[in-house]
Write an enzyme that holds these catalytic residues in place. Structure first.
Site, short mmCIF file in Angstrom:
data_model
loop_
_atom_site.label_atom_id
_atom_site.label_comp_id
_atom_site.label_asym_id
_atom_site.label_seq_id
_atom_site.Cartn_x
_atom_site.Cartn_y
_atom_site.Cartn_z
N LYS A 107 0.80 -1.19 -0.02
CA LYS A 107 -0.04 -0.13 0.17
C LYS A 107 0.98 1.45 0.01
CE LYS A 107 -2.56 2.66 3.48
NZ LYS A 107 -1.54 3.46 4.02
N ASN A 108 1.69 1.26 0.92
CA ASN A 108 2.56 2.44 0.99
C ASN A 108 3.49 2.87 -0.22
OD1 ASN A 108 1.35 2.90 3.32
ND2 ASN A 108 3.11 2.60 4.45
N CYS B 101 -6.11 8.42 8.49
CA CYS B 101 -6.35 7.87 10.00
C CYS B 101 -6.19 8.75 10.85
CB CYS B 101 -5.94 6.46 9.92
SG CYS B 101 -6.29 5.16 9.03
N ASP C 226 4.72 19.73 7.89
CA ASP C 226 5.71 20.76 7.83
C ASP C 226 6.93 20.22 7.55
OD1 ASP C 226 5.44 19.20 10.38
OD2 ASP C 226 7.29 20.40 11.01
N ARG D 126 -9.35 0.29 3.46
CA ARG D 126 -8.36 1.35 2.93
C ARG D 126 -6.72 0.45 2.42
NH1 ARG D 126 -8.26 6.85 6.02
NH2 ARG D 126 -6.85 7.14 3.83
N ASP E 81 3.42 0.25 11.95
CA ASP E 81 2.07 -0.02 11.38
C ASP E 81 1.59 -1.73 11.75
OD1 ASP E 81 1.75 2.34 10.07
OD2 ASP E 81 2.24 1.67 8.08
N ARG F 42 -0.50 14.62 12.58
CA ARG F 42 -0.08 14.54 11.10
C ARG F 42 0.19 15.51 10.59
NH1 ARG F 42 -2.94 8.69 8.92
NH2 ARG F 42 -0.67 8.78 8.27
C1 UD1 Z 1 4.03 6.49 6.39
C2 UD1 Z 1 3.14 5.49 6.06
C3 UD1 Z 1 2.31 5.23 7.29
C4 UD1 Z 1 3.54 4.87 8.58
C5 UD1 Z 1 4.46 5.83 8.70
C6 UD1 Z 1 5.64 5.68 9.47
C7 UD1 Z 1 2.50 6.09 3.83
C8 UD1 Z 1 1.41 6.37 3.05
N1 UD1 Z 1 2.22 6.10 5.25
O1 UD1 Z 1 3.27 7.52 6.68
O2 UD1 Z 1 1.82 4.03 7.19
O3 UD1 Z 1 2.95 4.69 10.00
O4 UD1 Z 1 4.90 6.52 7.28
O5 UD1 Z 1 6.16 4.44 9.01
O6 UD1 Z 1 3.63 5.64 3.48
N2 UD1 Z 1 6.02 14.34 10.88
C9 UD1 Z 1 5.82 15.60 10.95
N3 UD1 Z 1 5.83 16.48 10.13
C10 UD1 Z 1 5.74 16.09 8.66
C11 UD1 Z 1 5.56 14.72 8.49
C12 UD1 Z 1 5.85 13.83 9.57
O7 UD1 Z 1 6.02 16.10 12.25
O8 UD1 Z 1 5.96 16.77 7.94
C13 UD1 Z 1 5.80 13.24 11.99
C14 UD1 Z 1 4.61 12.72 12.14
O9 UD1 Z 1 3.65 13.31 12.86
C15 UD1 Z 1 4.64 11.20 12.61
C16 UD1 Z 1 6.36 11.15 12.08
O10 UD1 Z 1 6.81 12.23 11.71
O11 UD1 Z 1 5.06 11.38 14.19
C17 UD1 Z 1 6.24 10.10 11.05
O12 UD1 Z 1 5.47 10.44 10.00
P1 UD1 Z 1 6.05 10.01 8.59
O13 UD1 Z 1 7.29 9.02 8.46
O14 UD1 Z 1 5.98 11.42 7.70
O15 UD1 Z 1 4.59 9.31 8.33
P2 UD1 Z 1 3.95 9.22 6.77
O16 UD1 Z 1 5.05 9.36 5.56
O17 UD1 Z 1 2.69 9.97 6.93
#
Ligand code: UD1
Length: 422
Positions: free
Chosen positions: A22-23, A116, A124, A399, A306, A121
């Site tokens: 999925k990711n 979710c 920034d 999803r 996950d 989330r």
């Molecule tokens: C992806 C995966 C999700 C998985 C996560 C961590 C997808 C579509 N989803 O989510 O299944 O749980 O990686 O392995 O690939 N953060 C910030 N600022 C940002 C972005 C992230 O503070 O701009 C923080 C988030 O709040 C969180 C952490 O960084 O605490 C991890 O987020 P991130 O690795 O970005 O997760 P996703 O890419 O959204």
């Protein structure tokens, strides 16, 4: 209302075939429009997040065709329109259109992404990355609309404060079509990023270091359509392996790369789970006398966040007190209330730490999927519980888990989707 109904206790046997990740797919599908023309993706999972991305592509006048797991994307007539609020909010991965459209058109209009409810989330880190490449970002407070503009994008040295998966990929997208070289320091190392960099490189991008904490992207003028296979879903595989540790009778989880789930396999071994690794599959058996252990979610190659929630169900069956610690997301313990309702003994220290005392017998109950992986955890609990469990809010589960009902039914579970009046 649709519910998943499970009568617990059946063993799981035969083979479960794992689909595309999925990711990885949710980044590869939109990435196809970085090139103009016809691209093909193989092994795309049949999940509702995929359909949500297709709807965004259609809104941009991109033609998408799906035949079994093969997706053909024709971006010849693409128009860079505003992505509507409804579609932006349908899934978290809509944020990839920011990096892609910024790279291709130097202009994007869309809304804050959905997904979710597992924490605040923020995006920034994505936005800071785009700014470093030269984009100007306008955020309209009341609607959370984002407008990204750049006269041109210029390569930059970007150090991520946190190794965010999404930010790493999104910056890779935009930087592929920037002028000059971008270096992402403290990049996420998740294996899906390698799959995505491979796709971009096949399109003509110049990316090195994907899968390590430093990725270098030499910008190119344009990208050309190509083909790629989506890698196997290590989280789907891990979920079925956890089910197999609870109920397997020589259950074989097939079509995987065992090296992607080493962190889970190490933890299963520590608990005493009986499994056998083959080249592209793992055979797993229900194990008596599971040992209590500590599980802490970490960035790749650590234990995946996950899989934390499904793992917490396995821990309810281990002897002693286990600690389940979540370090990535703020809100990944919502399923605990329902596990306790079914008879588990889980004490939440706070939103990030749960003490799980086992083994406890679980009893079927009406429960509510709180998020995608929490939903999978509750299905797992229903499979081992005595009696009947009904899970509501199943759209969360659909999803990210393709064909979950049939995959489990074919392996011997008593599970079906039923319709009830609201
Ligand atoms: C992806 C995966 C999700 C998985 C996560 C961590 C997808 C579509 N989803 O989510 O299944 O749980 O990686 O392995 O690939 N953060 C910030 N600022 C940002 C972005 C992230 O503070 O701009 C923080 C988030 O709040 C969180 C952490 O960084 O605490 C991890 O987020 P991130 O690795 O970005 O997760 P996703 O890419 O959204």
């Amino acid at each position: 209302m649709k519910l998943i109904k499970i009568v617990g206790g059946n063993t799981l046997h035969g083979q479960i075939h794992i689909g595309g990740a999925k990711n990885s797919a949710v980044a590869l599908i939109p990435a196809a429009i970085l090139a103009t023309g016809v691209s093909k993706l193989y092994n795309v999972p049949n999940i509702s997040d995929r359909d949500a991305l297709f709807d965004i592509m259609k809104e941009l006048n991109v033609d998408v065709k799906m035949e079994d797991s093969v997706v053909t994307i024709d971006s010849t007539n693409i128009e860079n329109k505003t992505i509507s609020e409804f579609l932006s909010k349908r899934l978290r991965a809509s944020y990839y259109f920011m990096g892609i459209l910024l790279g291709k058109y130097k202009h994007v209009e869309m809304y804050f992404p959905g997904g979710c409810n597992i924490g605040s989330r923020p995006i920034d880190l994505h936005l800071k990355g785009f700014e470093a490449l030269g984009a100007t970002i306008t955020h309209i407070e009341d609607t959370h609309k984002y407008i990204l503009d750049a006269e041109k994008l210029t390569g930059a040295h970007i150090k991520l404060d946190f190794a965010s998966v999404g930010a790493t990929i999104n910056i890779m997208f935009a930087a592929s079509l920037a002028e000059g070289t971008t270096v992402i320091e403290n990049a996420a190392k998740e294996i899906e990023i390698v799959n995505i960099a491979d796709f971009l490189n096949k399109m003509g991008a110049k990316i090195t270091g994907a899968g390590t904490s430093e990725i270098t992207i030499e910008g190119v003028k344009e990208l050309k359509p190509t083909q790629i296979e989506v890698m196997p879903d290590r989280i789907e595989a891990g979920t079925y392996l956890i089910m197999g540790a609870l109920l397997g009778d020589n259950l074989e989880v097939c079509g995987i790369d065992p090296s992607h789930i080493t962190a889970l396999l190490d933890k299963l071994k520590e608990m005493g789970v009986n499994y056998q690794i083959k080249e592209n599959s793992i055979i797993i058996n229900k194990t008596a006398d599971l040992k209590a252990i500590n599980v802490t979610s970490l960035v790749y190659p650590g234990f995946p966040t996950d899989l934390g929630q499904p793992m917490s169900v396995l821990l309810t069956q281990a002897k002693g007190v286990s600690l389940f610690e979540e370090t990535i997301w703020e809100n990944r313990m919502q399923h605990v209330e329902y596990l306790n309702k079914m008879g588990a003994n889980i004490v939440l220290k706070d939103n990030a730490h749960a003490l799980i005392t086992g083994p406890t017998k679980l009893k079927g109950a009406p429960i509510n999927a709180t998020d995608l992986r929490g939903g999978a955890a509750l299905v797992t609990a229903g499979l081992i519980a005595e009696g009947t469990t009904t899970v509501s809010n199943i759209e969360y589960i659909l999803r990210g888990y393709e064909n979950i009902i049939n995959k489990l039914k074919n392996a011997g579970a008593n599970i079906e989707i039923i319709e009830t009046e609201e």
